[in-house]
Every structure is written in C-alpha cells, then in structure tokens.
Write a protein that holds these residues in place. Structure first.
Motif, PDB file in Angstrom:
ATOM      1  N   THR A 176      10.237   5.451  -1.358  1.00  0.00           N
ATOM      2  CA  THR A 176       8.846   5.448  -2.261  1.00  0.00           C
ATOM      3  C   THR A 176       9.100   4.003  -3.070  1.00  0.00           C
ATOM      4  O   THR A 176      10.138   3.542  -3.368  1.00  0.00           O
ATOM      5  CB  THR A 176       9.028   6.348  -3.220  1.00  0.00           C
ATOM      6  N   ILE A 188       0.831  -1.308  -0.043  1.00  0.00           N
ATOM      7  CA  ILE A 188       0.066   0.051  -0.069  1.00  0.00           C
ATOM      8  C   ILE A 188       0.795   1.135   0.087  1.00  0.00           C
ATOM      9  O   ILE A 188       1.742   1.325   0.942  1.00  0.00           O
ATOM     10  CB  ILE A 188      -0.967  -0.066   1.090  1.00  0.00           C
ATOM     11  N   SER A 189       0.739   1.954  -1.076  1.00  0.00           N
ATOM     12  CA  SER A 189       1.548   3.172  -1.096  1.00  0.00           C
ATOM     13  C   SER A 189       0.674   4.635  -1.588  1.00  0.00           C
ATOM     14  O   SER A 189      -0.323   4.340  -2.111  1.00  0.00           O
ATOM     15  CB  SER A 189       2.763   3.070  -2.285  1.00  0.00           C
ATOM     16  N   ARG A 190       1.166   5.637  -0.954  1.00  0.00           N
ATOM     17  CA  ARG A 190       0.345   7.035  -1.494  1.00  0.00           C
ATOM     18  C   ARG A 190       0.440   7.422  -3.011  1.00  0.00           C
ATOM     19  O   ARG A 190       1.504   6.841  -3.599  1.00  0.00           O
ATOM     20  CB  ARG A 190       0.912   8.008  -0.590  1.00  0.00           C
ATOM     21  N   LEU A 191      -0.503   7.732  -3.489  1.00  0.00           N
ATOM     22  CA  LEU A 191      -0.743   8.002  -4.866  1.00  0.00           C
ATOM     23  C   LEU A 191       0.167   9.201  -5.218  1.00  0.00           C
ATOM     24  O   LEU A 191       1.009   9.066  -6.277  1.00  0.00           O
ATOM     25  CB  LEU A 191      -1.991   8.186  -5.314  1.00  0.00           C
ATOM     26  N   VAL A 236       3.325   2.629   2.567  1.00  0.00           N
ATOM     27  CA  VAL A 236       2.408   2.728   3.705  1.00  0.00           C
ATOM     28  C   VAL A 236       2.416   1.334   4.531  1.00  0.00           C
ATOM     29  O   VAL A 236       2.313   1.344   5.815  1.00  0.00           O
ATOM     30  CB  VAL A 236       1.065   3.328   3.658  1.00  0.00           C
ATOM     31  N   ASP A 256      -9.092   4.635  -1.231  1.00  0.00           N
ATOM     32  CA  ASP A 256      -9.353   5.913  -0.336  1.00  0.00           C
ATOM     33  C   ASP A 256      -8.864   5.451   1.098  1.00  0.00           C
ATOM     34  O   ASP A 256      -9.619   4.702   1.876  1.00  0.00           O
ATOM     35  CB  ASP A 256     -10.356   6.451  -0.541  1.00  0.00           C
ATOM     36  N   GLU A 269      -7.502  10.332   1.798  1.00  0.00           N
ATOM     37  CA  GLU A 269      -6.369  10.434   0.508  1.00  0.00           C
ATOM     38  C   GLU A 269      -6.116   9.213  -0.142  1.00  0.00           C
ATOM     39  O   GLU A 269      -6.464   8.207   0.268  1.00  0.00           O
ATOM     40  CB  GLU A 269      -4.979  10.823   1.419  1.00  0.00           C
ATOM     41  N   GLN A 270      -5.943   9.249  -1.573  1.00  0.00           N
ATOM     42  CA  GLN A 270      -6.004   8.530  -2.399  1.00  0.00           C
ATOM     43  C   GLN A 270      -4.667   7.507  -2.154  1.00  0.00           C
ATOM     44  O   GLN A 270      -3.413   7.990  -2.102  1.00  0.00           O
ATOM     45  CB  GLN A 270      -5.836   8.756  -3.992  1.00  0.00           C
ATOM     46  N   HIS A 271      -4.395   6.196  -2.082  1.00  0.00           N
ATOM     47  CA  HIS A 271      -3.366   5.334  -2.177  1.00  0.00           C
ATOM     48  C   HIS A 271      -3.463   4.169  -3.224  1.00  0.00           C
ATOM     49  O   HIS A 271      -4.657   4.141  -3.704  1.00  0.00           O
ATOM     50  CB  HIS A 271      -3.378   4.491  -0.756  1.00  0.00           C
TER      51      HIS A 271
END
Length: 344
Positions: free
Chosen positions: A100, A69-72, A78, A149, A153-155
């Motif tokens: 990243t 799971i990572s931030r867009l 994450v 979401d 925040e989008q992930h």
C-alpha cells in the motif's frame, strides 16, 4: 372539356409522383449524409479520444515526477510510472499490487490528512510530506492528488515531486541568516527572537528563566598579541566549552564581537550561576595552545532572572548588563547576579 380535363388530371398526377419521388430521394440522401457525418464525427471523436488517451498514457509514463494510482479504501498501489521508480527506488513490479502507498509515508498522519482533504474537496494541491525510499533514506515531497473513479471504485491519482534539495537549500539559507558564521551559535537577532518566545512561555506557565551576558576578558590583547586567527580560535574554544557545560535546551547567542549571551529556560539564578562557574573552571584548567605558548581564556558574566509578567527581553537583558558591569568593576574573571526575584 373532357380532353382538357383528362390532360389536366393526368398532368397533376404525373407531377405529384415525380415530386414525391424526388422528395423521397432527397430525404434519403439527406439521411445518408447525416449518418455519414455522424459516423465521421464519431470516428474523429473516437480517434481524438484514443489520441488523448495515448497522450495521457505517454505523459504518465515519462513524467519526471512520481505518479501513483492507488485504491482509496486500502491504499493498494494500482499503477506507477518511471518517475516513481526513479525517485523511490522501487520498480513497477515491486510496487503494483505488492504494497500500500501508506508504506512510503514517513508519518502516516500526513497521508490521513491528504485522504481527509480528498474526501471533502475531491483534490489536494502542494502538500509537503516526508517519504521513505527503498534504501531507507528519507526525502521530502510536494504532492498533489485527485480522486479518480476506475471501474466503479474510487482511486487516488497522486503526483509527487522530490523537493529535498530545495528544502536543504532553504534550511541552509535559514541557518546562515540565524547563526553566527564563525561559532555556529545564534546571532543576535535569532537569540532575541528565541528569548522573546521563551519569556512568553515561562510567564504563561509561571516558570523561572535566566539570561546571562558574557564578555571574554582582555580579548583585544589576544588579537593584538597573537593575531586575529588566534582570536577566532579563542572564540570557537570558548563556545565549545559553553556547549559542553550547559544543557541542550539552553540557547547561546553571539551578540557582539567577543560578547555572548546564554538563555536558560526553566532555570533560576543559582542554577545558571553553577553552569557558568563550571565553564570558568574548565577554561582555567585547559589553556588554549597558540604556537609555542598558551593562553587562558577567562570571561566575566552578569546574570538576571525573569521577574514577573511585565518583564520583557529588554528589561531582563538590561538587568543582566548591569550585573556584567558590576562584575567588571570588581575586577573581571567573575560572575555577578542581578536577581530581581523569580516568577511567583
């Protein structure tokens, strides 16, 4: 009449009170039952949700595939699962919040393609991409991803499977299907396929191209005198000499038992002839050792060049074959050219 009226009125009043009380009691009981049912359903739903959440967390944790799971917006990692650590070599502590996800991609443009597809479609399935493990080795992954979401925040949640071994086996099967098992050069089908492609490119860019057909002289005598094992060694030695004296972009093909072809991209007849004459000289100076003796490997060749936009692989090979026949007729151990003209 008064008595009857009094009794009658009292009885109606009394009946209405009892009825109203019963109605209120029934309504209260119904409400309590409804609230109880809703409470029980909510508890059941909450329990189901908790169970589902626990199951998802369990699946996330123990999946053999790498799940990330990572931030867009910036790709910051994450969370990762055990499969990620097993495949990449990075522990959860080394990955989460430390780098990243882009750092793992061999080609950043492949991740850009993934992100673009996610932003337009919301999901992406079965994208092949190259990844870099902690020890620096490269692997091929099959990745599927979806936007998620979290906290407004989008992930991206992505699942990648290591298909490196499958790709290796596919490439090995492809190599076996397209190369000669003894010498390692292209087999006839693959040579023709590459020559067709190169002819089209040369015609499009109006560049020269040459093709040579080569026969090892008196190869049957080598087999009959020294055995088939020596014949195989002669073929391997012949190909090795060819490779050492032509360019990497030139393509060698085994098109028969002791018959070979060489395709020279962006090369005219004079240049192709120079390369093959150099091969003849090297073979003449380096006899192949067999048992207590030695044997010289000699060959005869015919060269043809691309004529014009009407030329095909069949026509250019036919002219090379005519040149080869002429060289054999003149006594072998030589190279003849059937130069019908280069592309203007």
């Amino acid at each position: 009449a008064e008595l009857l009226g009094a009794d009658f009125g009292d009885s109606i009043y009394a009946g209405s009170a009892v009825y109203s009380g019963g109605l209120l009691a029934g309504l209260a009981a119904s409400l309590l039952w409804t609230f109880g049912l809703v409470f029980m359903v909510n508890r059941r739903l909450s329990a189901d949700i908790d169970t589902e959440r626990a199951n998802l967390q369990r699946i996330f944790a123990i999946s053999p595939d790498a799940t990330v799971i990572s931030r867009l917006r910036d790709g910051m990692v994450v969370d990762v699962n055990q499969g990620f650590s097993r495949i990449t070599g990075y522990s959860r502590q080394e990955a989460v919040g430390q780098f990243t996800i882009a750092a793992l991609w061999v080609d950043p443009e492949e991740r850009d393609t993934l992100v673009q597809e996610l932003q337009s479609e919301g999901s992406c399935e079965n994208l092949e991409a190259g990844f870099r493990r902690k020890d620096g080795t490269a692997i091929t992954g099959m990745i599927s991803a979806r936007l998620l979401d979290l906290h407004g925040e989008q992930h991206i949640i992505s699942i990648a499977r290591d298909i490196s071994e499958r790709k290796r086996l596919e490439e090995e099967l492809q190599r076996q299907a397209s190369t000669d098992f003894l010498t390692g050069v292209a087999n006839r089908r693959q040579f023709l396929r590459e020559t067709v492609r190169e002819i089209a490119r040369s015609q499009r860019h109006r560049q020269p191209l040459s093709v040579a057909l080569l026969d090892i002289d008196h190869f049957k005598d080598i087999n009959d005198t020294y055995g088939h094992s020596a014949g195989d060694d002669a073929l391997v030695a012949f190909v090795a000499t060819l490779r050492e004296n032509i360019r990497q972009i030139d393509v060698i093909g085994r098109v028969g038992g002791d018959e070979f072809a060489v395709m020279f991209p962006n090369t005219d007849a004079v240049q192709a002839l120079q390369s093959l004459e150099r091969c003849r000289e090297v073979l003449a100076e380096n006899p192949m050792l067999i048992g207590d003796g030695s044997v010289l490997i000699r060959f005869t060749g015919g060269i043809s060049t691309l004529a014009d936009e009407r030329d095909t692989v069949d026509t250019i090979l036919a002219r090379a074959d005519l040149a080869l026949y002429a060289a054999k007729h003149e006594g072998r151990d030589r190279i003849a050219v059937n130069d019908s003209g280069a592309v203007p």
